[in-house]
Design a protein around this motif. Structure first.
Motif, PDB file in Angstrom:
ATOM      1  N   ARG A 122     -24.765 -23.655 -38.707  1.00 25.61           N
ATOM      2  CA  ARG A 122     -24.843 -24.389 -37.619  1.00 25.61           C
ATOM      3  C   ARG A 122     -26.360 -24.257 -37.219  1.00 25.61           C
ATOM      4  NH1 ARG A 122     -21.525 -19.670 -37.311  1.00 25.61           N
ATOM      5  NH2 ARG A 122     -23.487 -18.628 -37.486  1.00 25.61           N
ATOM      6  N   ASP A 171     -34.521 -18.652 -24.930  1.00 20.86           N
ATOM      7  CA  ASP A 171     -33.355 -17.984 -25.759  1.00 20.86           C
ATOM      8  C   ASP A 171     -33.929 -17.089 -26.801  1.00 20.86           C
ATOM      9  OD1 ASP A 171     -31.736 -20.445 -24.670  1.00 20.86           O
ATOM     10  OD2 ASP A 171     -32.072 -21.250 -26.171  1.00 20.86           O
ATOM     11  N   GLU A 194     -27.716 -15.899 -36.898  1.00 25.21           N
ATOM     12  CA  GLU A 194     -26.653 -16.801 -35.738  1.00 25.21           C
ATOM     13  C   GLU A 194     -25.996 -17.444 -36.170  1.00 25.21           C
ATOM     14  OE1 GLU A 194     -25.794 -15.663 -32.999  1.00 25.21           O
ATOM     15  OE2 GLU A 194     -25.555 -17.225 -31.569  1.00 25.21           O
ATOM     16  N   ARG A 230     -16.798 -16.781 -39.869  1.00 22.79           N
ATOM     17  CA  ARG A 230     -17.707 -17.762 -40.181  1.00 22.79           C
ATOM     18  C   ARG A 230     -17.553 -18.636 -38.966  1.00 22.79           C
ATOM     19  NH1 ARG A 230     -19.554 -19.801 -46.008  1.00 22.79           N
ATOM     20  NH2 ARG A 230     -20.325 -22.016 -45.056  1.00 22.79           N
ATOM     21  N   GLY A 231     -18.693 -19.300 -38.160  1.00 21.05           N
ATOM     22  CA  GLY A 231     -18.777 -20.354 -37.545  1.00 21.05           C
ATOM     23  C   GLY A 231     -18.762 -19.919 -35.796  1.00 21.05           C
ATOM     24  N   ALA A 232     -19.108 -18.982 -36.092  1.00 18.91           N
ATOM     25  CA  ALA A 232     -18.346 -18.263 -34.591  1.00 18.91           C
ATOM     26  C   ALA A 232     -20.159 -17.410 -34.526  1.00 18.91           C
ATOM     27  CB  ALA A 232     -17.358 -17.560 -34.161  1.00 18.91           C
ATOM     28  N   PRO A 233     -21.056 -18.233 -33.453  1.00 15.68           N
ATOM     29  CA  PRO A 233     -22.283 -17.429 -33.598  1.00 15.68           C
ATOM     30  C   PRO A 233     -22.097 -16.215 -32.335  1.00 15.68           C
ATOM     31  CG  PRO A 233     -21.993 -19.032 -32.276  1.00 15.68           C
ATOM     32  CD  PRO A 233     -20.453 -19.541 -33.060  1.00 15.68           C
ATOM     33  N   ARG A 234     -22.828 -14.906 -33.129  1.00 20.18           N
ATOM     34  CA  ARG A 234     -22.267 -14.010 -32.082  1.00 20.18           C
ATOM     35  C   ARG A 234     -23.193 -14.468 -30.608  1.00 20.18           C
ATOM     36  NH1 ARG A 234     -21.840  -8.412 -32.840  1.00 20.18           N
ATOM     37  NH2 ARG A 234     -23.661  -6.891 -31.156  1.00 20.18           N
ATOM     38  N   TYR A 235     -24.785 -14.573 -30.500  1.00 21.22           N
ATOM     39  CA  TYR A 235     -24.821 -14.927 -29.059  1.00 21.22           C
ATOM     40  C   TYR A 235     -24.655 -15.946 -28.292  1.00 21.22           C
ATOM     41  CZ  TYR A 235     -26.899 -10.695 -31.315  1.00 21.22           C
ATOM     42  OH  TYR A 235     -27.382  -9.392 -31.279  1.00 21.22           O
ATOM     43  N   GLY A 236     -24.865 -17.101 -28.995  1.00 19.62           N
ATOM     44  CA  GLY A 236     -24.698 -18.401 -28.450  1.00 19.62           C
ATOM     45  C   GLY A 236     -25.707 -18.906 -27.676  1.00 19.62           C
ATOM     46  N   TYR A 237     -27.066 -18.238 -28.212  1.00 17.54           N
ATOM     47  CA  TYR A 237     -28.320 -19.040 -27.019  1.00 17.54           C
ATOM     48  C   TYR A 237     -28.666 -20.380 -27.771  1.00 17.54           C
ATOM     49  CZ  TYR A 237     -28.370 -13.653 -26.898  1.00 17.54           C
ATOM     50  OH  TYR A 237     -28.030 -12.449 -26.223  1.00 17.54           O
ATOM     51  N   ILE A 289     -24.029 -12.117 -23.794  1.00 14.78           N
ATOM     52  CA  ILE A 289     -24.863 -11.027 -23.972  1.00 14.78           C
ATOM     53  C   ILE A 289     -26.181 -11.353 -23.975  1.00 14.78           C
ATOM     54  CG2 ILE A 289     -24.858  -9.832 -27.168  1.00 14.78           C
ATOM     55  CD1 ILE A 289     -23.035 -10.958 -27.544  1.00 14.78           C
TER      56      ILE A 289
END
Ligand code: HEC
Ligand code: HEC
Ligand SMILES: [Ca+2]
Ligand SMILES: [Ca+2]
Ligand SMILES: [Ca+2]
Ligand SMILES: [Ca+2]
Ligand SMILES: [Ca+2]
Ligand SMILES: [Ca+2]
Ligand SMILES: [Co+2]
Ligand SMILES: [Co+2]
Lengths: 400, 199, 400, 199
Positions: free
Chosen positions: A108, A116, A170, B3-10, C293
Motif C-alpha cells: 500500500r 500523520d 504500515e 496483509r492489506g490492512a494497515p495497522r494505523y491507517g494514517y 489509534i
C-alpha cells in the motif's frame, strides 16, 4: 549610605567582580522572564560558531560547515552549532505543505503529512551523525591546524521520530523488496540507496532534535536517521522512500562517497563509520598553559555500537593509559573520555585510541595508509596526534 | 496483521500520477528513464548555454566546480576521478543531471535536454561516438570504462590493530613526518567568521 | 521545457508540495553553509516558546516562565525554551570577571576564575531541574487549562561541570563542617543552605548545558546543580560557597519553599522532588482528532533516582496499563513513556502514575490533600487528570 | 592528600578582606551580622521612602507585592503567611533585606538602614515594641511568634499508595470535582506571547 559597596561601580573592569566589590548586575534588576521567549547563548560566547573552509568547495550552497568541537561540553552537540552539509543550499520547508511518499515494492503506497507522521509510535535515540569526509583533507598530510576543521564534521543529538520499520510495516513489503531509495526535497533532490535490512534494523524517520523540531540545517521538517552510517545517507528534508529490488547506484554512491584504493579500484557502499576518537582538550584551539595538572578530554564513537575502551598516549603511541569513560555510554553516540595529565612542561605527542564493543581498534594513520593509500577522501578514522610544545601550543601533526 | 490492512491507517494512498510526479530515480537497468531522446549535437547546445560556465567548455571545470571529463589514471599522487575514468553507470548521469543540474535551477531541463546533455558529457569523455543518441534504450547499454572498477562489498575491517598498552613501538621511531604548523590553510577559529580566507 | 514541473509555482498552497508538483525550494538553491553561524528553529516553529502567567507574580523580574512541554520531543529540554525563574531579573555576567569564592570551615579558602573552574576534572550528567511550585496553582482546584502552565516549571538537560566534592576536597574541610551556603551574583543574591552530605554526594558546579556554555537564563557562567532537589537550591550565577556548621535559615527556606500544613505548622527543608509524571499527548494544547489509534506520550521523573514504572489509566484510575519506558532511563532525569491507545471516541479520563526505584508510587491529588490540605503551594506531585471529550478536546480536571 | 596541600592548586586564596566583602549571610545565632544599629523610628523613615511604595504603608502590600505584616491564622482557606505570623527568625529579615531589597536597588542600604527597616518591619508586626533598636546583639534574641512552627525534618514519604492495576476504585466514585474549563485564567499557548492577559 552604602558608598563602600557602590564604589564597585567606579572600579576598573578586572576588579569589579572580585570581592569585596559588587558588579553592576548585582546592584540592579536584570531583564525579567519572557524578555527572550526563545533564548540565546550569552553574547560572551559569540565566537562559538559553525565555521567553514572556503577553499574546500566551489560554493557555500554545496559545502560543509564544522561543529566547534573544541567548545563542546558534553555528548550533546548544541543544535545551534551542529555541522551543516548542503548540496543545494538549505530549503525553507513549510511543514504543512511537506509530504513523505512511500511507494515501490509495497502493498500500500502511502502519502503522509507531518501530522500523520507524528501520530505513529515515536522513539527517541541519542546518536551521532558524521560525514565520512571528516578529516578527509588530511590523508596526504597535516593541513589544518584546528580541531574544529579536522574533526568538526560530526554532531550528536537526541533524535525523535518514527522507526522506519513501523512505516514499512504500515505499507507492507512485496516480494523482492531489498533496497530503499531515500530522496530529499532540496534542490539537489539528494538520493541514496539503503539496504532494506538496515532500514528494518535501527533506522528512524526523525522530526525532533534535542527536544524540539529538527533544525532547518538538519532537515526540517523531517530527515532519515541511519545510526552509525555515513552522514550523507541520513537524507534531509526527506520527501520520498521508494522500495526496490536493487540499488540505484546514484551519483552520491558512485562518483562520491566511494574510496579510491592505491590499485585504482574503488570501494563502494562502505557505510558504517568505524571506531574513532579525538582529544578535544588540549587541541590547537585550546592550548595548555604551563606545567601542572590538566584533564585530557575527548570524544570517542563507533558506528558499529558502543565504545568499549579509550586509551591515551602522551608519547606518540609508545605507551598508553586507559581513559575514564563518561556514563551514559550509548551505542553509536559520542562518548566522553577523560584522563588526568600531570604535565611537566616537556613536549608531548598526545593521541587517543578508541576500541568499540566489536573489539575493533582505531588504527594509526600509518596503518590505514598501508592498506588504503592517500586517495580515499572518506572514512579516515585514524588516530589523531596533537603535538604539545614546551610553551603549551598545540599542533596537528602526523607520525611515521 | 492481515496483509492489506494497515495497522494505523494514517495518511492517504498516493495516486499513480502523484507517484509518477516524484519518482524520478533512474537505475542502471534503465528503470525510471522517461520517454524522449537527445543527441550529442543537441547536448552541445544545451551544455554551452547551461553548463559550460561552471564545468568548462571541454568539461575541464572552472574554478573549484567539478571537472566532468577526464581519462587520467586512477592511481598515483592525485588522481582525478571523473565521468570518463570513474563513473560505473551512464544512467547515473541522467539521474543526477535531471535531479540536480543545472546547479542554480534544478529540474528546469526537459527530459530531452537531459538526454542530450548526458550524450554530450559521455562524448566529451570519449565513451560514446558523436552520433550517439541517448534514450531509455541506449543509456543502460553504454558500457562505462570503469564499470568493473568498484568493489561493492565492504572489505572492512581492513586494519587489525591491537590495543597494546606498554612499549608498543620504539621511541626512536616516533617521528613527525607532517605538520600543519606554518601552513596558511586554516581559517580563523576565534572571533567572528573568517570571511577573508580565499576560496 | 520543464513547464509541467514548473507549474508547481502557480499552484495553491495545499497542492504545491503534493506530488507531482515541485515546491519552489526544490527548484532553486537555498542559503549556503554559514548563512547562519549559530542556528535557529524554523520560522514555522515560532509558537514554541516560553510563556508566563502575568497574574502570578508582582513583576517579571521576580517571576517564572514555563517550558512548552507539549512540544518537547525527547528527554532533553531545548535550551532556548528551558523554563526561567528569576528573583531579580537576569544578570548579564562577563565570565572573565566572574569569580567563585569558597570559604568558611575549610582548610584553604579559594577564589576561582571560570578558567580555573573549567580546569578541574569535569563530568556530564543528564538531570531535570524542577521548581517545587510546579503545579502549585492547582492545590485548591483546576485553574489553568494547559500542560505548559500546569507542568512547565521543569526542564532536563545534559549538564557539564565539576563535582562539588572535587572542589571541597581541594579546599579541605575543617571540623564541624555540615552545611554549605550557596549564593548568587544576581540582584537577589539568592542564597540557600544545603547539607554537606548532599554536596559531597552528587552535586555539581556546572558551566555547560546541552553541550554549550550554560544559558544566561540558567545561570551563565556557572550554577549549582543539586540533582533531584527543588529548583531553587540550584543557585544560578553562583559566586560564593560558604561552609558552616548549621543552616542559615534564609528567606527562601523559611518564608518561601516551606509547606504550610492543615494544622498551621509548616515543613521546611523538604528538598527532594518525589516521583511525578504527566501525559504530554493528548493534553489541553494537543487535542485528539477523532477516533483511531493514538500514542499516549508523557514524561515521568523522580528526585530520588530512576523511574521504575509508569502506568496509564483511561478511566480516571479504575484500571491501569503499564506504559513503555524509553531508554536511556537515567536517575533524576526526565523519562519518556508511551502507550498505544485505541480511542473509540468516547469521553475518557487520562492519568499517568510514576513509580520510582525506591518503590514510591505517585499519589492521587486526593491522597495528597488528605495529608497536606490545600495550602502547601510546593511539592504538588499528584497524578494529573486530563478529561478527553467526545470531540477530542482536553481539559484539566480534578477528581474526587 | 596531605592536609594543607591542594591537589590541583588552581585559583588563588582570597584575602580576609575579599571574604568579608562578599560574606554577607546572616545566621539565627547572629553570625554574619555587621556592626551598627537602627531604631524603629529610623526605620519608619527609610521604609516610607524606600519600601512603602511596594509593600504598603502598613506592610499590607500594594498590588501583588508581598505583604510584610499580618497576624492572621495559618489554618483555614487562604492563610497569609507573613513576617509576623510565619517567619521563624528575625535574623532572616536582616539577611534578606540586606541582600535583596529595595527590589530595584539591592545592596544600596547601609547596615544602619537595614537594621532600622528590620526594626520597623518587626514593629509593624507587633513583634517588638516601638523603642526597639536592632543590632547584632538584639536581633538574634528576638523571639518570633512562629519560632516553633516548623518541622525541619522532612516527613515524606507521607503518602503510601499502591500501584494497583485493576478495579482500583469504584467507577461510580470517579467524579470530576473541579475543572479548568470555562475559567479565563489561562494565557494563550499558541502564536506570539500573550501580553494582553492582565497582571
Ligand atoms: C552554477 C554552476 C553550475 C552549473 C551552471 C552547472 N553545474 Fe553541474 N555541478 C555544479 C556543482 C557545484 C556540482 C557539485 C555539486 C555537489 O557535489 O553537491 C556539479 C556537479 C555536476 C555533476 C557531477 C560531477 C561529479 O563528478 O560528481 C555533473 C555530471 C554535472 N554537474 C553536470 C552539469 C550539467 C549537465 C549542467 C548543465 C545542464 C550543469 N552541471 C550545470 C555546478 C554547476
Ligand atoms: C519596587 C518594589 C519593591 C520595593 C521598593 C521594595 N520591595 Fe521588598 N519585595 C518586593 C518584591 C517583588 C518581593 C518578592 C521578591 C521575590 O520573591 O523574589 C519583595 C520581598 C520583600 C520581603 C520578603 C517578603 C516575604 O514574605 O518573603 C521583605 C521582608 C521585603 N521585601 C522588605 C523590603 C524592604 C525593607 C524594602 C525597602 C528597604 C523593600 N522591601 C522595598 C518589592 C519591593
Ligand atoms: Ca545607600
Ligand atoms: Ca565589569
Ligand atoms: Ca575553461
Ligand atoms: Ca526548461
Ligand atoms: Ca508552497
Ligand atoms: Ca496601601
Ligand atoms: Co555529500
Ligand atoms: Co524562588
Amino acid at each position: 549610605a552604602g558608598s563602600a559597596l557602590l564604589a564597585g561601580r567606579g572600579l576598573r573592569a578586572e576588579e569589579v567582580a572580585s570581592p569585596p566589590a559588587e558588579a553592576p548586575y548585582s546592584l540592579s534588576l536584570g531583564p525579567g522572564v519572557v524578555d527572550r521567549v526563545y533564548g540565546q547563548p550569552s553574547r560572551f560566547e559569540a565566537g562559538v560558531i559553525r565555521r567553514n573552509v572556503p577553499w574546500l568547495t566551489a560554493s557555500p550552497e554545496t559545502s560543509i560547515s564544522f561543529t566547534p568541537l573544541q567548545h563542546q561540553q558534553g555528548i550533546i552537540t548544541p543544535s545551534g552549532v551542529f555541522f551543516e552539509r548542503y548540496h543545494a543550499g538549505r530549503p525553507t520547508v513549510d511543514p504543512s505543505e511537506h509530504r513523505l511518499m512511500i511507494h515501490g515494492l509495497v502493498d500500500r503506497p502511502l502519502l503522509l503529512t507531518m501530522e500523520d507522521l507524528r501520530r505513529f509510535p515515536s522513539v527517541s535515540r541519542i546518536h551521532f551523525i558524521e560525514c565520512p569526509a571528516n578529516g578527509g583533507m588530511e590523508w596526504r598530510g597535516a593541513q589544518l591546524n584546528s580541531l574544529q576543521f579536522t574533526h568538526g564534521m560530526i554532531g550528536c543529538a537526541e533524535w525523535t521520530g518514527v522507526k522506519l520499520s513501523t512505516l514499512l510495516e504500515e505499507t507492507g513489503l512485496t516480494r523482492g523488496a531489498k533496497w530503499v531509495l531515500a530522496e530529499g526535497a532540496d534542490g539537489a533532490h539528494m538520493n541514496r540507496s539503503i539496504p532494506l535490512e538496515k532500514c528494518l534494523d535501527d533506522c528512524l524517520v526523525v522530526y525532533g532534535q534535542n527536544g524540539e523540531a529538527l533544525r532547518p540545517e538538519q532537515g526540517y521538517p523531517v530527515r532519515l536517521l541511519i545510526p552509525g552510517w555515513q552522514g550523507n545517507v541520513n537524507v534531509k528534508w526527506l520527501r520520498r522512500l521508494e522500495i526496490g529490488n536493487q540499488p540505484w547506484f546514484t551519483r552520491e554512491e558512485t562518483s562520491k562517497y566511494t574510496e579510491l584504493m592505491p590499485d585504482g579500484r574503488a570501494r563502494g557502499f562502505t557505510w558504517p563509520l568505524y571506531a574513532k576518537s579525538v582529544i578535544t582538550f588540549p587541541c590547537p584551539e585550546m592550548p595548555a598553559k604551563g606545567p601542572g595538572i590538566y584533564e585530557i578530554r575527548g570524544f570517542a564513537w563507533s558506528g558499529l555500537g558502543k565504545v568499549a575502551q579509550v586509551d591515551v598516549s602522551l608519547d606518540g603511541g609508545v605507551n598508553w593509559q586507559r581513559a575514564r569513560l563518561q556514563e551514559p555510554v550509548l551505542p553509536k553516540a559520542l562518548t566522553r573520555f577523560t584522563l588526568e595529565w600531570r604535565w611537566d612542561g616537556r613536549p608531548a605527542l598526545l593521541q587517543s585510541r578508541a576500541v568499540d564493543e566489536t573489539g575493533f581498534v582505531q588504527p594509526t594513520l600509518a596503518a590505514l595508509r598501508r592498506v588504503r593509500g592517500t586517495n580515499p577522501i572518506y572514512n579516515k578514522n585514524a588516530i589523531q596526534t596533537w603535538q604539545v610544545k614546551a610553551d603549551g601550543t598545540v599542533f596537528n601533526v602526523q607520525l611515521a | 496483521e492481515e496483509r492489506g490492512a494497515p495497522r494505523y491507517g494514517y495518511g492517504t494512498v498516493p495516486t499513480p500520477e502523484q507517484i509518477a510526479g516524484w519518482a524520478i530515480a533512474v537505475r542502471p537497468d534503465g528503470q525510471g528513464l522517461p520517454p524522449g531522446r537527445g543527441s550529442v549535437e543537441q547536448g552541445a547546445e544545451v551544455y554551452m548555454q547551461q553548463c559550460a560556465a561552471c564545468h568548462g567548455t571541454f568539461g575541464e571545470g572552472e574554478g573549484r566546480y567539478p571537472k566532468l571529463a577526464g581519462e587520467g589514471s586512477l592511481t598515483g599522487e592525485r588522481p582525478e576521478p571523473t565521468v570518463g575514468n570513474y563513473w560505473p553507470f551512464a544512467t547515473t548521469l541522467f539521474d543526477y543531471i535531471n535531479r540536480a543540474m543545472p546547479f542554480p535551477a534544478p529540474r528546469s531541463l526537459s527530459a530531452e535536454e537531459v538526454y542530450a546533455t548526458v550524450a554530450y558529457v559521455l562524448n566529451l569523455n570519449n565513451v560514446v561516438p558523436a552520433e550517439f543518441v541517448a534514450d531509455r534504450d541506449s543509456l543502460p547499454k553504454v558500457r562505462m570504462p570503469n564499470r568493473d572498477g568498484f568493489l561493492w562489498q565492504d572489505p572492512r575491517p581492513d586494519t587489525h590493530e591491537q590495543a597494546c598498552m606498554q612499549d608498543c613501538r620504539k621511541p626512536e621511531e616516533v617521528r613527525i613526518v607532517s605538520t600543519a604548523e606554518g601552513k596558511t590553510l586554516t581559517p580563523r577559529t576565534t572571533g567572528p567568521l573568517d570571511t577573508e580566507m580565499p576560496q
